[in-house]
Scaffold this motif. Structure first.
Motif, mmCIF file in Angstrom:
data_model
loop_
_atom_site.group_PDB
_atom_site.id
_atom_site.type_symbol
_atom_site.label_atom_id
_atom_site.label_comp_id
_atom_site.label_asym_id
_atom_site.label_seq_id
_atom_site.Cartn_x
_atom_site.Cartn_y
_atom_site.Cartn_z
ATOM 1 N N ILE A 38 0.788 -1.217 0.117
ATOM 2 C CA ILE A 38 0.068 -0.052 0.012
ATOM 3 C C ILE A 38 0.987 1.111 0.061
ATOM 4 O O ILE A 38 1.823 1.548 0.993
ATOM 5 N N ARG A 39 0.900 1.842 -1.181
ATOM 6 C CA ARG A 39 1.662 3.113 -1.165
ATOM 7 C C ARG A 39 1.222 4.415 -0.517
ATOM 8 O O ARG A 39 -0.087 4.684 -0.614
ATOM 9 N N VAL A 40 1.928 4.950 0.316
ATOM 10 C CA VAL A 40 1.673 6.098 1.245
ATOM 11 C C VAL A 40 2.358 7.235 0.802
ATOM 12 O O VAL A 40 3.524 6.844 0.702
ATOM 13 N N PRO A 41 2.124 8.456 0.992
ATOM 14 C CA PRO A 41 2.869 9.737 0.817
ATOM 15 C C PRO A 41 4.222 9.700 1.593
ATOM 16 O O PRO A 41 5.218 9.866 1.303
ATOM 17 N N CYS A 42 3.837 9.164 2.810
ATOM 18 C CA CYS A 42 5.109 9.092 3.954
ATOM 19 C C CYS A 42 4.719 8.251 4.998
ATOM 20 O O CYS A 42 3.296 8.308 5.106
ATOM 21 N N THR A 43 5.392 7.268 5.741
ATOM 22 C CA THR A 43 5.103 6.544 6.668
ATOM 23 C C THR A 43 4.399 7.209 7.792
ATOM 24 O O THR A 43 3.778 6.682 8.749
ATOM 25 N N GLY A 44 4.633 8.704 7.919
ATOM 26 C CA GLY A 44 4.152 9.208 9.137
ATOM 27 C C GLY A 44 2.640 9.546 8.822
ATOM 28 O O GLY A 44 1.928 9.840 10.069
ATOM 29 N N LYS A 45 2.088 9.125 7.831
ATOM 30 C CA LYS A 45 0.454 9.095 7.809
ATOM 31 C C LYS A 45 0.064 7.857 7.946
ATOM 32 O O LYS A 45 -1.233 7.664 8.095
ATOM 33 N N VAL A 46 0.843 6.860 8.252
ATOM 34 C CA VAL A 46 0.380 5.751 9.066
ATOM 35 C C VAL A 46 0.171 5.535 10.362
ATOM 36 O O VAL A 46 0.995 5.696 11.020
ATOM 37 N N ASP A 47 -1.037 5.414 10.794
ATOM 38 C CA ASP A 47 -1.312 5.369 12.169
ATOM 39 C C ASP A 47 -1.573 4.002 12.695
ATOM 40 O O ASP A 47 -1.631 2.937 11.869
ATOM 41 N N ALA A 48 -1.630 3.895 14.059
ATOM 42 C CA ALA A 48 -1.728 2.789 14.661
ATOM 43 C C ALA A 48 -2.882 2.197 14.292
ATOM 44 O O ALA A 48 -2.939 0.718 14.216
ATOM 45 N N ILE A 49 -4.181 2.917 14.216
ATOM 46 C CA ILE A 49 -5.279 2.294 13.825
ATOM 47 C C ILE A 49 -5.381 1.592 12.111
ATOM 48 O O ILE A 49 -5.824 0.460 12.034
ATOM 49 N N HIS A 50 -4.463 2.111 11.415
ATOM 50 C CA HIS A 50 -4.382 1.332 10.254
ATOM 51 C C HIS A 50 -3.729 -0.046 10.342
ATOM 52 O O HIS A 50 -4.069 -1.030 9.805
ATOM 53 N N LEU A 51 -2.584 -0.033 11.196
ATOM 54 C CA LEU A 51 -1.819 -1.210 11.524
ATOM 55 C C LEU A 51 -2.963 -2.176 11.957
ATOM 56 O O LEU A 51 -3.239 -3.472 11.769
ATOM 57 N N MET A 52 -3.749 -1.860 12.887
ATOM 58 C CA MET A 52 -4.741 -2.842 13.757
ATOM 59 C C MET A 52 -5.910 -3.128 12.853
ATOM 60 O O MET A 52 -6.067 -4.366 12.830
ATOM 61 N N LYS A 53 -6.173 -2.108 12.053
ATOM 62 C CA LYS A 53 -7.197 -2.617 11.107
ATOM 63 C C LYS A 53 -6.903 -3.701 10.184
ATOM 64 O O LYS A 53 -7.773 -4.439 9.791
ATOM 65 N N ALA A 54 -5.566 -3.423 9.468
ATOM 66 C CA ALA A 54 -5.171 -4.593 8.674
ATOM 67 C C ALA A 54 -5.108 -6.107 9.221
ATOM 68 O O ALA A 54 -5.601 -6.883 8.648
ATOM 69 N N LEU A 55 -4.716 -5.960 10.420
ATOM 70 C CA LEU A 55 -4.544 -7.171 11.143
ATOM 71 C C LEU A 55 -5.906 -7.745 11.374
ATOM 72 O O LEU A 55 -6.173 -8.760 11.418
ATOM 73 N N GLU A 56 -6.881 -6.871 11.882
ATOM 74 C CA GLU A 56 -8.123 -7.215 12.192
ATOM 75 C C GLU A 56 -9.059 -7.916 10.842
ATOM 76 O O GLU A 56 -9.716 -8.544 10.815
ATOM 77 N N LYS A 57 -8.627 -7.097 9.684
ATOM 78 C CA LYS A 57 -8.964 -7.610 8.289
ATOM 79 C C LYS A 57 -8.528 -8.801 7.754
ATOM 80 O O LYS A 57 -8.893 -9.176 6.670
ATOM 81 N N GLY A 58 -7.478 -9.397 8.475
ATOM 82 C CA GLY A 58 -7.052 -10.684 7.991
ATOM 83 C C GLY A 58 -5.645 -10.840 7.641
ATOM 84 O O GLY A 58 -5.066 -11.863 7.311
ATOM 85 N N ALA A 59 -4.774 -9.621 7.671
ATOM 86 C CA ALA A 59 -3.395 -9.828 7.722
ATOM 87 C C ALA A 59 -2.901 -10.772 8.680
ATOM 88 O O ALA A 59 -3.205 -10.404 9.897
ATOM 89 N N ASP A 60 -1.791 -11.541 8.282
ATOM 90 C CA ASP A 60 -1.014 -12.131 9.199
ATOM 91 C C ASP A 60 0.078 -11.657 9.815
ATOM 92 O O ASP A 60 0.442 -11.735 10.807
ATOM 93 N N GLY A 61 0.485 -10.532 8.793
ATOM 94 C CA GLY A 61 1.635 -9.696 9.093
ATOM 95 C C GLY A 61 1.454 -8.293 8.878
ATOM 96 O O GLY A 61 0.920 -8.314 7.399
ATOM 97 N N VAL A 62 2.111 -7.258 8.957
ATOM 98 C CA VAL A 62 2.124 -5.824 8.682
ATOM 99 C C VAL A 62 3.381 -5.186 9.075
ATOM 100 O O VAL A 62 3.957 -5.415 9.846
ATOM 101 N N TYR A 63 4.010 -4.569 7.897
ATOM 102 C CA TYR A 63 5.073 -4.009 8.187
ATOM 103 C C TYR A 63 5.255 -2.487 7.536
ATOM 104 O O TYR A 63 4.163 -2.136 6.464
ATOM 105 N N VAL A 64 5.630 -1.539 7.981
ATOM 106 C CA VAL A 64 5.725 -0.101 7.505
ATOM 107 C C VAL A 64 7.297 0.163 7.044
ATOM 108 O O VAL A 64 8.123 -0.218 7.581
ATOM 109 N N ALA A 65 7.322 0.552 5.714
ATOM 110 C CA ALA A 65 8.561 0.666 5.074
ATOM 111 C C ALA A 65 8.832 2.126 4.654
ATOM 112 O O ALA A 65 7.967 2.421 4.028
ATOM 113 N N GLY A 66 9.861 2.769 5.331
ATOM 114 C CA GLY A 66 9.916 4.163 5.204
ATOM 115 C C GLY A 66 11.581 4.412 4.649
ATOM 116 O O GLY A 66 12.133 3.611 4.348
ATOM 117 N N CYS A 67 11.812 5.657 4.515
ATOM 118 C CA CYS A 67 12.999 6.181 4.201
ATOM 119 C C CYS A 67 13.998 6.001 5.472
ATOM 120 O O CYS A 67 13.375 5.695 6.450
#
Ligand code: FES
Length: 142
Positions: A38-67
């Motif tokens: 999922i492309r985001v303008p900056c990882t600073g836009k990824v909030d804790a709620i986005h990570l939890m939502k991804a897990l809740e919706k069925g992701a088995d793992g989630v990572y944030v990759a930034g500069c």
């Protein structure tokens, strides 16, 4: 559980991590198709709620990759993101989940090979952990 193929969500910043992923593709360096970017303008836009939502919706793992640290195009978005990831790791621990299901990574735009390698390693780690407790609960309810 040997044929388990995890669903992995990677929030990648447009400037570095996404470009690194793109470079991996251009150079035909493959990485597991389990990783959905999922492309985001900056990882600073990824909030804790986005990570939890991804897990809740069925992701088995989630990572944030930034500069790389110090190279965020919006000053300190990647530092903010790393703090969110740490917060979610603690929350997962409190819930009895493996905190390793969430990670922060940093890449420069030129690190295509490293991006692919990290995607491979993360996928293997999640495979070893097995399905997330959320997806196990869903499959038992069906
Ligand atoms: Fe890449 Fe902020 S622009 S992490």
């Amino acid at each position: 559980m040997s044929n388990f193929e995890p669903e992995i969500v990677a929030f990648c910043c447009h400037y570095c991590a996404y470009t690194a992923a793109d470079m991996a593709g251009t150079r035909r360096i493959s990485y597991p198709s389990n990783v959905k970017i999922i492309r985001v303008p900056c990882t600073g836009k990824v909030d804790a709620i986005h990570l939890m939502k991804a897990l809740e919706k069925g992701a088995d793992g989630v990572y944030v990759a930034g500069c790389l640290e110090g190279d965020c195009h919006f000053k300190n978005g990647n530092i903010r993101a790393a703090a969110h990831v740490e917060k979610i790791k603690k929350t997962l621990e409190d819930l009895g989940w493996e905190p390793e299901r969430v990670a922060m990574m940093n890449f420069s735009a030129a690190m295509g090979e490293k991006f692919a390698q990290a995607a491979e390693e993360f996928t293997e780690k999640i495979k070893a952990l097995g399905p997330s407790p959320a997806s196990q609960a869903t499959s038992q309810a069906v």
